[in-house]
Design a protein around this motif. Structure first.
Motif, PDB file in Angstrom:
ATOM      1  N   UNK A 173      -4.561   1.777 -36.997  1.00 54.60           N
ATOM      2  CA  UNK A 173      -3.865   2.865 -35.910  1.00 54.60           C
ATOM      3  C   UNK A 173      -2.636   2.315 -35.450  1.00 54.60           C
ATOM      4  N   UNK A 174      -2.869   1.090 -35.035  1.00 54.25           N
ATOM      5  CA  UNK A 174      -1.822   0.326 -34.091  1.00 54.25           C
ATOM      6  C   UNK A 174      -0.789   0.354 -35.018  1.00 54.25           C
ATOM      7  N   UNK A 175      -0.842  -0.224 -36.240  1.00 56.05           N
ATOM      8  CA  UNK A 175       0.416  -0.275 -37.134  1.00 56.05           C
ATOM      9  C   UNK A 175       0.957   1.136 -37.227  1.00 56.05           C
ATOM     10  N   UNK A 176       0.043   2.065 -37.400  1.00 53.64           N
ATOM     11  CA  UNK A 176       0.666   3.168 -37.629  1.00 53.64           C
ATOM     12  C   UNK A 176       1.498   3.704 -36.920  1.00 53.64           C
ATOM     13  N   UNK A 177       1.149   3.805 -35.363  1.00 51.72           N
ATOM     14  CA  UNK A 177       1.632   4.153 -34.103  1.00 51.72           C
ATOM     15  C   UNK A 177       3.176   3.399 -33.827  1.00 51.72           C
ATOM     16  N   UNK A 178       3.004   1.890 -34.276  1.00 56.78           N
ATOM     17  CA  UNK A 178       4.185   1.173 -34.301  1.00 56.78           C
ATOM     18  C   UNK A 178       5.222   1.713 -35.312  1.00 56.78           C
ATOM     19  N   UNK A 179       4.976   2.164 -36.396  1.00 54.44           N
ATOM     20  CA  UNK A 179       5.895   2.496 -37.384  1.00 54.44           C
ATOM     21  C   UNK A 179       6.346   3.946 -36.963  1.00 54.44           C
ATOM     22  N   UNK A 180       5.411   4.806 -36.334  1.00 60.31           N
ATOM     23  CA  UNK A 180       5.899   5.940 -35.985  1.00 60.31           C
ATOM     24  C   UNK A 180       6.930   5.763 -34.907  1.00 60.31           C
TER      25      UNK A 180
ATOM     26  N   UNK B  90      12.144   4.507 -35.570  1.00 63.06           N
ATOM     27  CA  UNK B  90      12.589   5.562 -36.463  1.00 63.06           C
ATOM     28  C   UNK B  90      13.299   4.936 -37.532  1.00 63.06           C
ATOM     29  N   UNK B  91      13.512   3.791 -37.776  1.00 58.43           N
ATOM     30  CA  UNK B  91      14.207   3.223 -39.105  1.00 58.43           C
ATOM     31  C   UNK B  91      13.013   2.953 -40.027  1.00 58.43           C
ATOM     32  N   UNK B  92      11.821   2.861 -39.671  1.00 58.11           N
ATOM     33  CA  UNK B  92      10.764   2.559 -40.561  1.00 58.11           C
ATOM     34  C   UNK B  92       9.935   3.818 -40.898  1.00 58.11           C
ATOM     35  N   UNK B  93      10.016   4.772 -40.048  1.00 55.87           N
ATOM     36  CA  UNK B  93       9.112   5.756 -39.921  1.00 55.87           C
ATOM     37  C   UNK B  93       9.129   6.736 -41.334  1.00 55.87           C
ATOM     38  N   UNK B  94      10.167   6.645 -42.018  1.00 49.62           N
ATOM     39  CA  UNK B  94      10.039   7.544 -43.169  1.00 49.62           C
ATOM     40  C   UNK B  94       9.609   6.703 -44.484  1.00 49.62           C
ATOM     41  N   UNK B  95       9.631   5.621 -44.428  1.00 44.76           N
ATOM     42  CA  UNK B  95       9.139   4.541 -45.686  1.00 44.76           C
ATOM     43  C   UNK B  95       8.116   3.862 -45.471  1.00 44.76           C
TER      44      UNK B  95
ATOM     45  N   UNK C 294       0.926  -3.302 -45.343  1.00 42.49           N
ATOM     46  CA  UNK C 294       2.070  -2.132 -45.001  1.00 42.49           C
ATOM     47  C   UNK C 294       3.100  -2.376 -45.941  1.00 42.49           C
ATOM     48  N   UNK C 295       3.463  -1.200 -46.830  1.00 39.83           N
ATOM     49  CA  UNK C 295       4.451  -0.974 -47.805  1.00 39.83           C
ATOM     50  C   UNK C 295       5.517   0.048 -47.528  1.00 39.83           C
ATOM     51  N   UNK C 296       6.644  -0.698 -48.059  1.00 41.52           N
ATOM     52  CA  UNK C 296       7.721   0.367 -47.709  1.00 41.52           C
ATOM     53  C   UNK C 296       8.018   1.171 -49.075  1.00 41.52           C
ATOM     54  N   UNK C 297       8.456   2.256 -49.054  1.00 43.22           N
ATOM     55  CA  UNK C 297       8.784   3.045 -50.321  1.00 43.22           C
ATOM     56  C   UNK C 297       7.776   4.246 -50.324  1.00 43.22           C
ATOM     57  N   UNK C 298       7.824   5.240 -51.402  1.00 43.59           N
ATOM     58  CA  UNK C 298       7.189   6.448 -51.546  1.00 43.59           C
ATOM     59  C   UNK C 298       5.703   6.154 -51.555  1.00 43.59           C
ATOM     60  N   UNK C 299       4.615   7.116 -51.136  1.00 43.82           N
ATOM     61  CA  UNK C 299       3.232   7.022 -50.980  1.00 43.82           C
ATOM     62  C   UNK C 299       2.563   6.386 -52.560  1.00 43.82           C
TER      63      UNK C 299
END
Length: 79
Positions: free
Chosen positions: A7-14, A17-22, A45-50
């Motif tokens: 949850x902490x990582x998800x909140x930090x990503x949200x 704004x640069x990481x939010x979508x990927x 934590x992975x960047x890219x599509x689901x």
């Protein structure tokens, strides 16, 4: 602890704004490093599509929680 940390990582990503979508946070999802090497980090934590099946590229961040029960395996086997 794992859910809390995820949850902490998800909140930090949200909040970033640069990481939010990927960037996505995954708990205990197989990472296929090679056909003979498959590991399952506690958090990735992975960047890219689901990802639906398994991780097939290097995660941006890997988290491994140590406990008395898994400490030896996590420090030696997963190293």
């Amino acid at each position: 602890m794992l859910v809390e940390l995820g949850g902490i990582f998800r909140n930090a990503i949200k909040a970033n704004h640069q990481c939010q979508s990927c960037a996505k946070v995954y708990a205990e999802l197989d990472w296929v490093i090679s056909p003979n090497t498959i590991v399952r980090p506690d958090l990735s934590i992975v960047c890219g599509p689901l990802i639906e099946k398994h991780i097939d590229k290097v995660p941006a961040i890997i988290v491994e929680l140590l406990s008395d029960i898994t400490r030896d395996r996590d420090l030696n086997y997963k190293r």
